[in-house]
Design a protein around this motif. Structure first.
Motif, PDB file in Angstrom:
ATOM      1  N   ASP A  60      -5.116  -0.303   0.849  1.00 56.01           N
ATOM      2  CA  ASP A  60      -6.137  -1.205   0.303  1.00 56.01           C
ATOM      3  C   ASP A  60      -5.561  -2.143  -0.749  1.00 56.01           C
ATOM      4  O   ASP A  60      -6.065  -3.248  -0.954  1.00 56.01           O
ATOM      5  CB  ASP A  60      -7.284  -0.396  -0.304  1.00 56.01           C
ATOM      6  CG  ASP A  60      -8.200   0.193   0.765  1.00 56.01           C
ATOM      7  OD1 ASP A  60      -7.990  -0.106   1.969  1.00 56.01           O
ATOM      8  OD2 ASP A  60      -9.129   0.947   0.397  1.00 56.01           O
ATOM      9  N   LEU A  90      -4.970  -5.604   0.261  1.00 59.02           N
ATOM     10  CA  LEU A  90      -6.169  -6.394   0.590  1.00 59.02           C
ATOM     11  C   LEU A  90      -6.101  -7.084   1.950  1.00 59.02           C
ATOM     12  O   LEU A  90      -6.560  -8.215   2.125  1.00 59.02           O
ATOM     13  CB  LEU A  90      -6.438  -7.436  -0.515  1.00 59.02           C
ATOM     14  CG  LEU A  90      -6.864  -6.874  -1.883  1.00 59.02           C
ATOM     15  CD1 LEU A  90      -6.925  -7.981  -2.928  1.00 59.02           C
ATOM     16  CD2 LEU A  90      -8.208  -6.164  -1.770  1.00 59.02           C
ATOM     17  N   TYR A 148      -9.786  -9.639   3.991  1.00 56.75           N
ATOM     18  CA  TYR A 148     -10.957  -8.775   3.705  1.00 56.75           C
ATOM     19  C   TYR A 148     -12.239  -9.586   3.842  1.00 56.75           C
ATOM     20  O   TYR A 148     -12.225 -10.816   3.801  1.00 56.75           O
ATOM     21  CB  TYR A 148     -10.855  -8.183   2.300  1.00 56.75           C
ATOM     22  CG  TYR A 148     -10.734  -9.204   1.196  1.00 56.75           C
ATOM     23  CD1 TYR A 148     -11.852  -9.728   0.567  1.00 56.75           C
ATOM     24  CD2 TYR A 148      -9.484  -9.667   0.797  1.00 56.75           C
ATOM     25  CE1 TYR A 148     -11.733 -10.687  -0.427  1.00 56.75           C
ATOM     26  CE2 TYR A 148      -9.352 -10.621  -0.192  1.00 56.75           C
ATOM     27  CZ  TYR A 148     -10.484 -11.122  -0.808  1.00 56.75           C
ATOM     28  OH  TYR A 148     -10.361 -12.077  -1.783  1.00 56.75           O
ATOM     29  N   ILE A 184     -12.063  -4.049   3.647  1.00 53.42           N
ATOM     30  CA  ILE A 184     -10.665  -4.471   3.815  1.00 53.42           C
ATOM     31  C   ILE A 184     -10.199  -4.214   5.247  1.00 53.42           C
ATOM     32  O   ILE A 184     -10.282  -3.091   5.756  1.00 53.42           O
ATOM     33  CB  ILE A 184      -9.750  -3.736   2.816  1.00 53.42           C
ATOM     34  CG1 ILE A 184     -10.171  -4.103   1.389  1.00 53.42           C
ATOM     35  CG2 ILE A 184      -8.280  -4.096   3.051  1.00 53.42           C
ATOM     36  CD1 ILE A 184      -9.511  -3.266   0.327  1.00 53.42           C
TER      37      ILE A 184
END
Lengths: 286, 517
Positions: free
Chosen positions: B52, B55, B334, B345
């Motif tokens: 994550d 992104l 995202y 995401i």
């Protein structure tokens, strides 16, 4: 692997659906006379040549949609005609540089909508009865397209050579949102002609189409706008009050714009034709 | 025949083989080095690239830059070398918006008429940011087609002039004509017409729809958001950077312009009819007509990086003739309007952290050989694939080694999901020998290799095949997680990625041991 091909296919299918939606027609002495207890079966063939451009690169796609529509009149009177519309069959063939595919649309078949029309052809109401599954989502709007297959008839009797006009507006589901289509048509009663074994009036029509829509797919916001022209000929049986055939051509310049993870502004030009033919009028099965 | 290390030859051949093996490695060496491509390594790369924190690795973005730095570190640790002193090749992109000083004026027999943006004319997105003025020449459809003995430019001089043409092709609704209706329309794309006009010295291009074959004469051009009621400005696409000097002003003109020049639409219809009737051009220079055309654009430049690392070859005659192994490391970013608490995401674990991880592990295996092949092996992690193959297209336009000398391109895209023992090999028919090479090296990986065609996959290899560089695409198929936020590392099979890396490494090494193309 990028998903531009997938977006292009969705756009092509929606343009094909639009081609059929924007072909509309109208009557002679001149009222819809669809009868309660009858089922009207129509065959539709829609051709759409779609060109999508990006920085001078063009993607072309030829789409042919063939379908059989069912129009079951559940109630008919002076205040309107209520009918259940659905598709008995539908295949969509798509040819472009990357695919040559024919798709059967099982998720669209038998999905009913209720359409209430005035005797002059105006859509009084339209409601989805059976929701279409996700697999058929790009063509969701097609299930309700009968609403745009109507034509506006004049209040006063019209003689050969007489003209009238009408505005047909409709909202359909497309690209994960709503697409609003407005057609402004001018009709001319061109004459009388035998068609499909029936004594018909021949009504020529021309007009403009304006399309606007907004939707959401694959995490992206999608905007559409465009305009175009349409011309066609409607064969209408004035005694029975039923459309016998409707043949038209159209040309639209649309824009599909995408924002989100990907940003795109895609001009999409469509040259298309549509032919609707009354196949049969049968008693509705009890 | 393409020499491989399975080559069986006579005694002279055995000597050659021995030399090749000395410099390039034997089958057993290849297998030993393949084991450097590990599932643990692949899992670690995917865990970082698909995290994550990055992104979704959109192009361009800080997350993508972080991924580029990570890949460069991995290349260095694998024993690769930078190219021309750098681990990065900058990819320049642009967003073009319509500027505020677009103008079209026609002077006909001394009388000047100004036309209105949007209603009368609209610039195309390929237009230049420039003002031009000059005489006007009508050049029919703007087509030169020697094979059809048709040339709209024959007998006219467009140097230093502005050219007026039809948008499409002759008899576009007639599939039996020598132009086959719209079937060959790609040959007469607007880009091709602009290129032709520019080659001949035209300084501007005005395009109009054909009145006989099109219902609408409205100017279309590009649907600029600034001319639209509902298209948002941020929908403008990002494209690869092009030099404005390579462009000319190009606009789409509507009915009022046509009427000013031809007197009426019907007059233009007659000209079109004349051309279409016998497919004989009817080009001419307007007399007493001059044009002032200005199209204005505002360009915003964006940058991303292709990551490059090289294992040099041993043959001095092949130093500019590498085998390329590539994978795109970008994804689609995202969701900007996700509901609070919802996963927003697009991690792109399979697409294409998996291919990037295989690329790194293949580089590790190559570094573990302890020797070098005849040709260099160039490892490239491409940016911008999801935007439209930007990184590979940029490389192909600005190659670090000449493309005609490039032996092959092996592409890794989505190699970590679906059946653990199944892998697609996708190549054009003319490049099937690459597939044979890969199949010969499959023993150590044990995949069921499925042959497919290049049409099935839109990925970076296409930037090479269209320039006649042989390419082979390794791919494990689409799946329901494709381009969804659930394409996460936990769904991948690191062992499969490692085995793909081993197969690709051995294939690349084998190809790099050949002297022919």
């Amino acid at each position: 692997m990028n998903h531009r091909t997938m977006l292009f296919l969705v756009c092509a299918l929606c343009c094909a659906a639009l081609t059929s939606q924007t072909m509309a027609g109208g009557p002679y002495t001149l009222r819809l006379g669809l009868q309660q207890g009858k089922t009207y079966l129509y065959a539709d063939v829609v051709h759409a040549d779609v060109t999508q451009e990006m920085m001078g690169q063009e993607m072309k796609s030829a789409t042919v949609s063939t379908s059989l529509s069912r129009f079951v009149v559940e109630k008919a009177g002076a205040d309107g005609i209520s009918a259940i519309t659905s598709l008995d069959s539908m295949t969509v063939s798509v040819k472009n540089a990357r695919m040559d595919t024919t798709m059967v649309m099982p998720d669209l078949l038998g999905k009913r909508s209720r359409l209430v029309l005035s005797p002059l052809g105006r859509v009084l109401s339209k409601a989805v009865i059976d929701t279409i599954g996700k697999a058929g989502s790009p063509m969701r709007g097609a299930s309700a397209r009968d609403a745009m297959r109507v034509h506006i008839f004049p209040e006063a009797p019209v003689a050969v050579g007489g003209t009238w006009s009408g505005v047909i507006a409709d909202t359909n589901e497309a690209m994960g949102g709503k697409m609003v289509t407005a057609s402004t048509l001018t009709y001319t009663l061109a004459g009388e002609e035998q068609k499909g074994g029936r004594a018909c009036v021949k009504i020529a029509y021309t007009g403009t189409i304006v399309v606007e829509g907004k939707g959401s797919m694959m995490g992206a916001e999608i905007f559409t706008e465009g305009k175009g022209t349409v011309s066609g000929v409607l064969y209408f049986d004035p005694a029975a009050g039923v459309t016998v055939a409707d043949e038209s051509k159209m040309e639209t310049d649309m824009t599909a714009a995408i924002t989100g993870a990907q940003n795109m502004t895609m001009p999409i030009s469509t040259v298309g034709s549509s032919a609707r033919t009354l196949r049969a009028v049968v008693d509705t099965a009890p | 025949m393409t020499p491989t290390f399975r080559f069986r030859a006579g005694s002279a051949g055995i000597l050659v083989l021995a030399v090749l093996q000395f410099s390039c490695g034997s089958d057993s060496q290849l297998m030993r080095a393949s084991r450097s491509a590990s599932a643990a390594g692949a899992a670690a790369h995917v865990a970082y690239l698909a995290s994550d924190a990055l992104l979704g690795r959109n192009t361009p973005s800080p997350g993508l830059d972080s991924a580029a730095a990570y890949i460069a570190r991995q290349f260095r640790q694998a024993g690769l070398q930078p190219v021309n002193g750098s681990w990065m090749q900058e990819v320049r992109m642009q967003v073009i918006a319509l500027g505020d000083s677009n103008a079209l004026a026609l002077t006909v027999n001394g009388t000047t008429a100004d036309f209105t943006l949007k209603d009368d004319f609209v610039p195309f997105d390929m237009t230049a940011n420039r003002r031009v003025a000059g005489d006007l020449v009508f050049a029919g459809y703007g087509i030169t087609a020697a094979d059809k003995k048709y040339d709209d430019y024959e007998g006219i001089d467009v140097r230093g002039k502005i050219v007026l043409i039809f948008r499409h092709e002759p008899r576009e609704n007639d599939t039996t004509s020598q132009f086959k209706g719209r079937k060959d329309a790609d040959r007469w794309s607007l880009a091709a017409k602009v290129k032709r006009a520019k080659e001949l010295g035209a300084i501007g291009l005005i395009v109009m729809n054909e009145p006989l074959s099109h219902m609408s004469l409205a100017p279309r051009g590009f649907p600029w958001p600034s001319l639209s009621r509902i298209i948002p400005k941020d929908a403008l696409p990002m494209t690869l950077m092009t030099d404005d000097a390579e462009k000319i002003p190009v606009i789409h003109a509507g009915e009022r312009v046509i009427t000013s020049l031809f007197g009426s639409v019907d007059s233009l219809k007659k000209i079109q009819q004349r051309i279409d009737a016998d497919l004989h051009p009817a080009s001419f220079a307007f007399r007493g007509v001059t044009v002032v055309l200005r199209t204005s654009t505002v360009v915003t430049i964006h940058r991303a990086q292709n990551v490059v690392g090289m294992l040099p070859g041993t043959d001095s005659t092949l130093q500019d003739a590498p085998v390329i192994v590539g994978a795109h490391y970008d994804h689609v970013g995202y969701k900007k309007n996700a509901a609070a608490g919802a996963d927003s995401i697009f991690n792109g674990a399979d697409d294409n952290a998996s291919g990037t991880s295989a690329l790194i592990e293949a580089a590790k295996a190559a570094g573990a050989m302890g020797t070098r092949p005849l040709r260099p092996i160039l490892f490239i992690a491409f940016a911008g694939e999801e935007k439209g193959l930007f990184g590979s297209e940029w490389y192909a336009r600005h190659p670090l080694f000449p493309l005609p000398r490039t032996r092959a391109m092996l592409n890794l895209d989505m190699v970590g999901m679906n059946a653990p023992d199944s892998l697609l090999l996708i190549a054009e028919e003319r490049h099937r020998s690459l597939e044979e090479t890969a199949r010969a090296q499959n023993g150590g990986s044990g995949f069921t290799l499925v042959t497919s065609t290049l049409d099935a996959g839109g990925s970076d290899h296409m930037s090479f095949t269209k320039r006649n560089v042989p390419a082979l695409f390794f791919h494990s198929g689409l799946h329901p997680y494709y381009h969804k936020v659930v394409d996460e590392a936990s769904l991948l099979n690191p062992d499969k990625i490692a085995r793909v890396a081993g197969l690709v490494f051995r294939t690349a090494w084998t190809l790099a041991g050949t002297t022919d193309r």
